[in-house]
Structures are given as C-alpha cells and as structure tokens.
Write an enzyme that holds these catalytic residues in place. Structure first.
Site, PDB file in Angstrom:
ATOM      1  N   ASP A   1      81.273 -20.340  48.861  1.00 41.22           N
ATOM      2  CA  ASP A   1      81.084 -20.802  47.486  1.00 41.22           C
ATOM      3  C   ASP A   1      82.037 -21.965  47.186  1.00 41.22           C
ATOM      4  O   ASP A   1      81.658 -22.960  46.565  1.00 41.22           O
ATOM      5  CB  ASP A   1      81.328 -19.641  46.512  1.00 41.22           C
ATOM      6  CG  ASP A   1      80.536 -18.417  46.920  1.00 41.22           C
ATOM      7  OD1 ASP A   1      79.304 -18.468  46.844  1.00 41.22           O
ATOM      8  OD2 ASP A   1      81.142 -17.421  47.357  1.00 41.22           O
TER       9      ASP A   1
ATOM     10  N   HIS B   1      81.304 -12.518  44.609  1.00 42.81           N
ATOM     11  CA  HIS B   1      80.446 -13.373  45.440  1.00 42.81           C
ATOM     12  C   HIS B   1      78.993 -13.043  45.110  1.00 42.81           C
ATOM     13  O   HIS B   1      78.308 -12.330  45.829  1.00 42.81           O
ATOM     14  CB  HIS B   1      80.723 -13.160  46.928  1.00 42.81           C
ATOM     15  CG  HIS B   1      79.681 -13.823  47.800  1.00 42.81           C
ATOM     16  ND1 HIS B   1      79.583 -15.191  47.901  1.00 42.81           N
ATOM     17  CD2 HIS B   1      78.692 -13.326  48.559  1.00 42.81           C
ATOM     18  CE1 HIS B   1      78.576 -15.493  48.693  1.00 42.81           C
ATOM     19  NE2 HIS B   1      78.015 -14.384  49.105  1.00 42.81           N
TER      20      HIS B   1
HETATM   21  P1  NAI Z   1      71.119 -10.880  60.072  1.00 46.10           P
HETATM   22  O1  NAI Z   1      70.147  -9.871  59.575  1.00 46.10           O
HETATM   23  O2  NAI Z   1      70.634 -12.078  60.825  1.00 46.10           O
HETATM   24  O3  NAI Z   1      72.194 -10.161  60.996  1.00 46.10           O
HETATM   25  C1  NAI Z   1      72.837  -8.993  60.617  1.00 46.10           C
HETATM   26  C2  NAI Z   1      73.097  -8.192  61.879  1.00 46.10           C
HETATM   27  O4  NAI Z   1      73.894  -7.086  61.525  1.00 46.10           O
HETATM   28  C3  NAI Z   1      71.839  -7.664  62.535  1.00 46.10           C
HETATM   29  O5  NAI Z   1      71.795  -8.073  63.895  1.00 46.10           O
HETATM   30  C4  NAI Z   1      72.000  -6.140  62.409  1.00 46.10           C
HETATM   31  O6  NAI Z   1      71.476  -5.435  63.547  1.00 46.10           O
HETATM   32  C5  NAI Z   1      73.506  -6.014  62.315  1.00 46.10           C
HETATM   33  N1  NAI Z   1      73.980  -4.775  61.705  1.00 46.10           N
HETATM   34  C6  NAI Z   1      73.409  -4.070  60.693  1.00 46.10           C
HETATM   35  N2  NAI Z   1      74.133  -2.974  60.442  1.00 46.10           N
HETATM   36  C7  NAI Z   1      75.181  -2.988  61.283  1.00 46.10           C
HETATM   37  C8  NAI Z   1      76.253  -2.097  61.520  1.00 46.10           C
HETATM   38  N3  NAI Z   1      76.380  -0.953  60.836  1.00 46.10           N
HETATM   39  N4  NAI Z   1      77.153  -2.407  62.477  1.00 46.10           N
HETATM   40  C9  NAI Z   1      77.018  -3.540  63.192  1.00 46.10           C
HETATM   41  N5  NAI Z   1      76.001  -4.407  63.034  1.00 46.10           N
HETATM   42  C10 NAI Z   1      75.095  -4.134  62.091  1.00 46.10           C
HETATM   43  O7  NAI Z   1      71.970 -11.317  58.803  1.00 46.10           O
HETATM   44  P2  NAI Z   1      72.936 -12.573  58.616  1.00 46.10           P
HETATM   45  O8  NAI Z   1      72.152 -13.729  58.141  1.00 46.10           O
HETATM   46  O9  NAI Z   1      73.755 -12.729  59.849  1.00 46.10           O
HETATM   47  O10 NAI Z   1      73.817 -12.098  57.362  1.00 46.10           O
HETATM   48  C11 NAI Z   1      74.651 -10.965  57.460  1.00 46.10           C
HETATM   49  C12 NAI Z   1      75.236 -10.608  56.106  1.00 46.10           C
HETATM   50  O11 NAI Z   1      76.035 -11.655  55.598  1.00 46.10           O
HETATM   51  C13 NAI Z   1      74.204 -10.319  55.012  1.00 46.10           C
HETATM   52  O12 NAI Z   1      74.643  -9.180  54.295  1.00 46.10           O
HETATM   53  C14 NAI Z   1      74.274 -11.538  54.133  1.00 46.10           C
HETATM   54  O13 NAI Z   1      73.884 -11.234  52.805  1.00 46.10           O
HETATM   55  C15 NAI Z   1      75.746 -11.853  54.211  1.00 46.10           C
HETATM   56  N6  NAI Z   1      76.128 -13.214  53.839  1.00 46.10           N
HETATM   57  C16 NAI Z   1      77.311 -13.377  53.155  1.00 46.10           C
HETATM   58  C17 NAI Z   1      77.772 -14.625  52.811  1.00 46.10           C
HETATM   59  C18 NAI Z   1      79.070 -14.788  52.078  1.00 46.10           C
HETATM   60  O14 NAI Z   1      79.399 -15.917  51.718  1.00 46.10           O
HETATM   61  N7  NAI Z   1      79.867 -13.750  51.803  1.00 46.10           N
HETATM   62  C19 NAI Z   1      77.003 -15.831  53.150  1.00 46.10           C
HETATM   63  C20 NAI Z   1      75.801 -15.574  53.899  1.00 46.10           C
HETATM   64  C21 NAI Z   1      75.392 -14.302  54.227  1.00 46.10           C
END
Ligand code: NAI
Length: 333
Positions: free
Chosen positions: A159, A187
């Site tokens: 952000d 966030h």
């Molecule tokens: P994605 O769906 O591509 O990858 C998430 C991965 O986490 C998947 O491979 C899944 O199998 C794995 N996963 C799920 N539960 C798990 C667990 N208990 N232990 C280990 N691995 C687990 O999602 P992406 O795009 O990588 O985003 C991940 C998270 O980050 C989302 O919650 C998204 O909202 C958040 N996010 C936060 C941001 C921030 O600025 N704080 C910015 C962008 C995304």
C-alpha cells in the site's frame, strides 16, 4: 560472507511465492554477502508446485542460495527459521461469509503461530501477508506466547509503495524523492493513505500539491482500491508487486530505514495515536537495530483521526469475530 539466514515461505507454490523466492535467493533481502536457506511450506495439494519451484531455483545456480527444502508440515518447515513469511491463506470464495473466512484462516495461522513458537530460531521475525493480514498476524502471535509480539508484523508496504507511485506520477518526480508517506490502519480498503507529512525533494507539500479534492476523490481511493483494479486489469491478484513489497519490508527490518524517512508496516498497537491496543495496525515506522519503531509525535487532523478510526473499528470487529469463534486465547481478548 555472513552466516546464512533461514527463510521459511508459506504458500510457496502460489503466485506470490513464484515472484518472491527467486529474488530472495538472489540476495535481495539481506544483500550480496548473506547466503539464504529457503524452506518452502505448502499444503499437500500445493507441494508438487513447490517442488517445481525448487527445481527452477536449482537451475538458477544462485551463488547465495545455500539450500532449498519443501515441506507439508509446519513444525518442520519452521525449524530454525530466522524469517517467516506467511503468504499461504484461505482465499474468500463466492458466497463465503466473513465469519467463515476468519475461521478458515484462524485454522491456518493459529497452528502456524504455534509451530513458529515451538521450532523457529530465537530471533525469528514474522511477516504476515495472507489476508486478512492484520488479523491473521494477531491470531499467529496469540498462539506464540514465547515470542515477543514485536517480532510479528503484517504487510502494508505494498500500500505504501502504491501511494509513492501515485505521488510520483502526480508531482512528476521519481519515487526516491518522495519521503514520509504513511499508511494507517488495516490492510483493506478502509486503510488511510496519509500525505500530510509527505515531503517532495525534502520540502513539505504546499499550495496546489495539497489539492484536497484530488486527495479525497482520486488519490485515497486509487491507493485503497488498487488491489481490485489489478484483479480487474490483470485478471489475477497482485503478485510481483506484493513480492517486491515483502522484499522491501524484510530488507528494511534487517538493514534499517534511511535517515530522515520512514515506511509503513502493521505492528501491534499499544494505543499509539488513539488506536485500540491489541490489534495489528499499520503505522508510519522506522527500523533500526532489527526492530520497528512507530514514528512518534506526528500531528493528526480531525479528519485524519476519523479516517483512522474507521479502519481501526474494522480491526476491532475482525478481532471480536475471531474471539467470538473461540479462536483467540482468552488473554488476548
Ligand atoms: P495463491 O492462491 O496463488 O497461493 C497461495 C498458496 O498458499 C497456494 O499454493 C496454497 O496451496 C497455499 N496455502 C494455502 N493454505 C496453506 C497453508 N495452510 N500452509 C501453506 N500453504 C498454504 O495466492 P497468492 O496470490 O500467492 O496470495 C496469497 C495471499 O496473499 C492471499 O491471501 C492474498 O490475499 C494475500 N495478498 C496480500 C497482500 C498484502 O499486501 N498484504 C498483497 C497481495 C496478496
């Protein structure tokens, strides 16, 4: 060469993992003299993808990459870890209520907090990325009673960087000339991107730079809703920019923020600036000596305070919902 740093990344098989791990292995977090050991945690359904990433990491022949290991069990993944990057989370799916989302994520971040508590290195530092990041950080820290709460953070650097980019376009200067930006609150789209202390080339904003209508109607919504805009335009949520923000956050935590400037991160509130104690709230922060410090004594207008209160009310509502589900240890409520 320094001692290697061990970094555990959860959700390593996902899209942020793919954008993060190669830069971490190339030395972007700790600099070119510090080798990195990577430990990748996935759920069983994601382990194969994480193994694929490990194969590609191998093929980069990074001189600083001391090891890569893949796990589907948190206790082992966090064994001896110095930096835990908690990316993997349960996404919100159609028809899912907020209560269900919080409960599903508590089922992830509670056990991971416990596993970090029991297995990580003594100096472990944790950044929570998976959403709802602030409340997931609260849940993880609540399950890690032996780890000082100041070692837990939630990521709001994306952000912050989004705000710098918008100001750079508006004022026609490089982002490096813009200092003292601040993201306050959650966030989420209730966050308050605050330019009231911003300096451009060292000078405070003045005159037409402080166009209140532009700030209210364009800048603040642009930054707060940027995640949705990325999804609409890219067809997928932000990943490379999120990974970049994680790198910046960890880098500054270890190396410190530059003199005369600060950044933004969500840390445990102890009531600073009228925020409710006991939630993870984004503040303007400096880093030195491996610790974050909330910038003290900034003046806040009534409007700024009321914007911040909207966001901290949301944090309180998330905390209350999690507590009501019995997912926070009693002493944390
Ligand atoms: P994605 O769906 O591509 O990858 C998430 C991965 O986490 C998947 O491979 C899944 O199998 C794995 N996963 C799920 N539960 C798990 C667990 N208990 N232990 C280990 N691995 C687990 O999602 P992406 O795009 O990588 O985003 C991940 C998270 O980050 C989302 O919650 C998204 O909202 C958040 N996010 C936060 C941001 C921030 O600025 N704080 C910015 C962008 C995304």
């Amino acid at each position: 060469r320094n001692q290697p740093v061990t970094v555990t990344v959860t959700g390593a098989g996902g899209q942020i993992g793919y954008a993060l791990l190669f830069r971490a292995a190339a030395g972007a977090m700790f600099g070119s003299h510090t080798p990195v050991r990577l430990r990748l945690l996935e759920i069983p359904a994601g382990v194969r993808a994480a193994h694929g990433v490990a194969l590609e990491l191998d093929d980069c022949a990074f001189p600083l990459l001391a090891s890569v290991d893949v796990f589907d069990e948190a206790d082992r993944a966090f064994d001896g870890t110095d930096v835990a990057v908690l990316v993997g989370a349960r996404p919100r799916t159609a028809g899912m209520e907020r209560k269900d989302l919080l409960a599903a994520n508590a089922g992830i971040f509670g056990p991971q907090g416990r596993a970090i508590n029991d297995n990580a290195g003594d100096d472990v530092r944790i950044v929570v990325v998976g959403n709802p990041a602030n409340t997931n950080a609260l849940i993880a820290s609540a399950h890690a009673p032996d780890i000082p709460v100041d070692r837990f953070t939630a990521l709001t650097r994306l952000d912050h960087n989004r705000a710098l980019a918008q100001l750079s376009h508006r004022f026609g200067v490089d982002t490096g000339h813009i200092t003292r930006m601040a993201i306050w609150g959650n966030h989420s789209n209730t966050q308050f991107p605050d330019v009231s202390n911003v300096a451009v080339k060292g000078s405070p904003l003045a005159g037409s730079q402080l166009d209140r209508a532009w700030l209210r109607d364009e800048f603040i919504p642009k930054v707060a809703d940027r995640g949705a805009e990325i999804i609409a335009v890219r067809g997928a949520s932000s990943a490379a920019s999120a990974a970049n923000a994680i790198i910046d956050h960890v880098h500054d935590w270890f190396k410190g923020t530059p003199a005369g400037d600060w950044t933004s991160a969500a840390v445990m509130s102890r009531g600073e600036y009228g925020t409710p104690a006991g939630v993870f709230c984004s503040f303007p922060v400096t880093a030195s000596g491996g610790a974050w410090h909330i910038v003290p004594d900034l003046k806040m207008s009534d409007e700024a305070r009321s914007r911040l209160a909207i966001s901290t009310d949301e944090l309180l509502a998330e905390r209350a919902a999690v507590a009501e589900l019995g997912l926070l240890p009693v002493h944390h409520v």
